[in-house]
Design an enzyme around this catalytic site. Sequence first.
Site, PDB file in Angstrom:
ATOM      1  N   GLU A 240      10.441  -3.526  -6.633  1.00  0.00           N
ATOM      2  CA  GLU A 240      10.339  -4.977  -6.734  1.00  0.00           C
ATOM      3  C   GLU A 240       9.025  -5.347  -7.413  1.00  0.00           C
ATOM      4  O   GLU A 240       8.004  -5.515  -6.739  1.00  0.00           O
ATOM      5  CB  GLU A 240      10.362  -5.611  -5.343  1.00  0.00           C
ATOM      6  CG  GLU A 240      11.567  -5.236  -4.503  1.00  0.00           C
ATOM      7  CD  GLU A 240      11.849  -6.297  -3.452  1.00  0.00           C
ATOM      8  OE1 GLU A 240      12.940  -6.871  -3.497  1.00  0.00           O
ATOM      9  OE2 GLU A 240      10.968  -6.574  -2.624  1.00  0.00           O
TER      10      GLU A 240
ATOM     11  N   HIS B 280       6.701  -4.433   1.710  1.00  0.00           N
ATOM     12  CA  HIS B 280       6.961  -5.510   0.747  1.00  0.00           C
ATOM     13  C   HIS B 280       5.624  -6.004   0.192  1.00  0.00           C
ATOM     14  O   HIS B 280       4.615  -6.031   0.899  1.00  0.00           O
ATOM     15  CB  HIS B 280       7.722  -6.661   1.420  1.00  0.00           C
ATOM     16  CG  HIS B 280       8.193  -7.686   0.431  1.00  0.00           C
ATOM     17  ND1 HIS B 280       7.353  -8.655  -0.073  1.00  0.00           N
ATOM     18  CD2 HIS B 280       9.390  -7.869  -0.158  1.00  0.00           C
ATOM     19  CE1 HIS B 280       8.042  -9.402  -0.937  1.00  0.00           C
ATOM     20  NE2 HIS B 280       9.280  -8.942  -1.012  1.00  0.00           N
TER      21      HIS B 280
HETATM   22  P1  PGA Z   1      13.547 -13.182  -4.679  1.00  0.00           P
HETATM   23  O1  PGA Z   1      12.813 -12.270  -3.587  1.00  0.00           O
HETATM   24  O2  PGA Z   1      14.938 -12.625  -4.876  1.00  0.00           O
HETATM   25  O3  PGA Z   1      13.573 -14.552  -4.082  1.00  0.00           O
HETATM   26  O4  PGA Z   1      12.738 -13.112  -5.945  1.00  0.00           O
HETATM   27  C1  PGA Z   1      12.920 -10.882  -3.680  1.00  0.00           C
HETATM   28  C2  PGA Z   1      12.066 -10.193  -2.659  1.00  0.00           C
HETATM   29  O5  PGA Z   1      10.938 -10.610  -2.381  1.00  0.00           O
HETATM   30  O6  PGA Z   1      12.519  -9.189  -2.087  1.00  0.00           O
END
Ligand code: PGA
Length: 270
Positions: A185, A113
Amino acid sequence: MTSVRTREPEARALGAAQLWIGTSWKMNKGLAESRRYARELADYVSANAIPGVQPFIIPSFTALAATRDELGDDSPVLLGVQNAHWEDHGAWTGEVSVAQAKDAGAQLVEIGHSERREHFGETLETTRLKVAAALAHGLVPLLCIGESAETKRAGDSSRFILEQAAGALDGLTDEQLRRVLIAYEPIWAIGEHGRPATVEELRKPFADLGREYGGSTLGLLYGGSVNTDNAEELLGIDHVTGLFIGRAAWQLPGYVRILELAAAHPKASA
Ligand code: PGA
């Protein structure tokens, strides 16, 4: 106390679902809140069909076993961890291994992440080691990739995310790759300081990811400011086969609403 023996992903028909819908709680929720969420989610999935949808939740390590117990054996909800070390055991103070996570009930391991890459020194090499360790233990690696706003402005998004994916997935056999989930992401779209991506902005990265990994992995998820208003259109993007959700799913009604939207989506029955 329930047994974890039946909760191994390889014992289940992984890949049968068309859409993966999951949430990481990040560094949120204590035991009581985690238990309540898991218990109410277990009640929901036992009373309601969500055909074609594979739900998963990723609590903190401290709540993993409690969450597993509330979900119960043979839950349709997969359980994950937000990180894990590649070695099984040893002198790695403060770390939790994939083997330990599996022992506590995890079936899925989130890896790479952007918050871990930025704050905790996650690299291409550590993501590669963690993917390999997850696969070796029969857990599903959920590899997160995503570029910064600067990289996007420079027009370099696709090259950057393909390099992150290739670095972490280097050396896998076709069979191993089929057990990997990838979540795209973009950093600029994540969290309270992020701005939701438009469908148009996501078409090219997903076309590029789809060309490289579309048919060969377990799924390609989108994450970053996913919510009940945009979930449906995000699922409609070519090659997107799931959503990875933060804030909008931290309260159960938000998560359940997105599960319902996914189950009603044409891709869930494709
Ligand atoms: P969020 O987080 O939906 O709050 O933007 C997504 C993530 O970090 O996986």
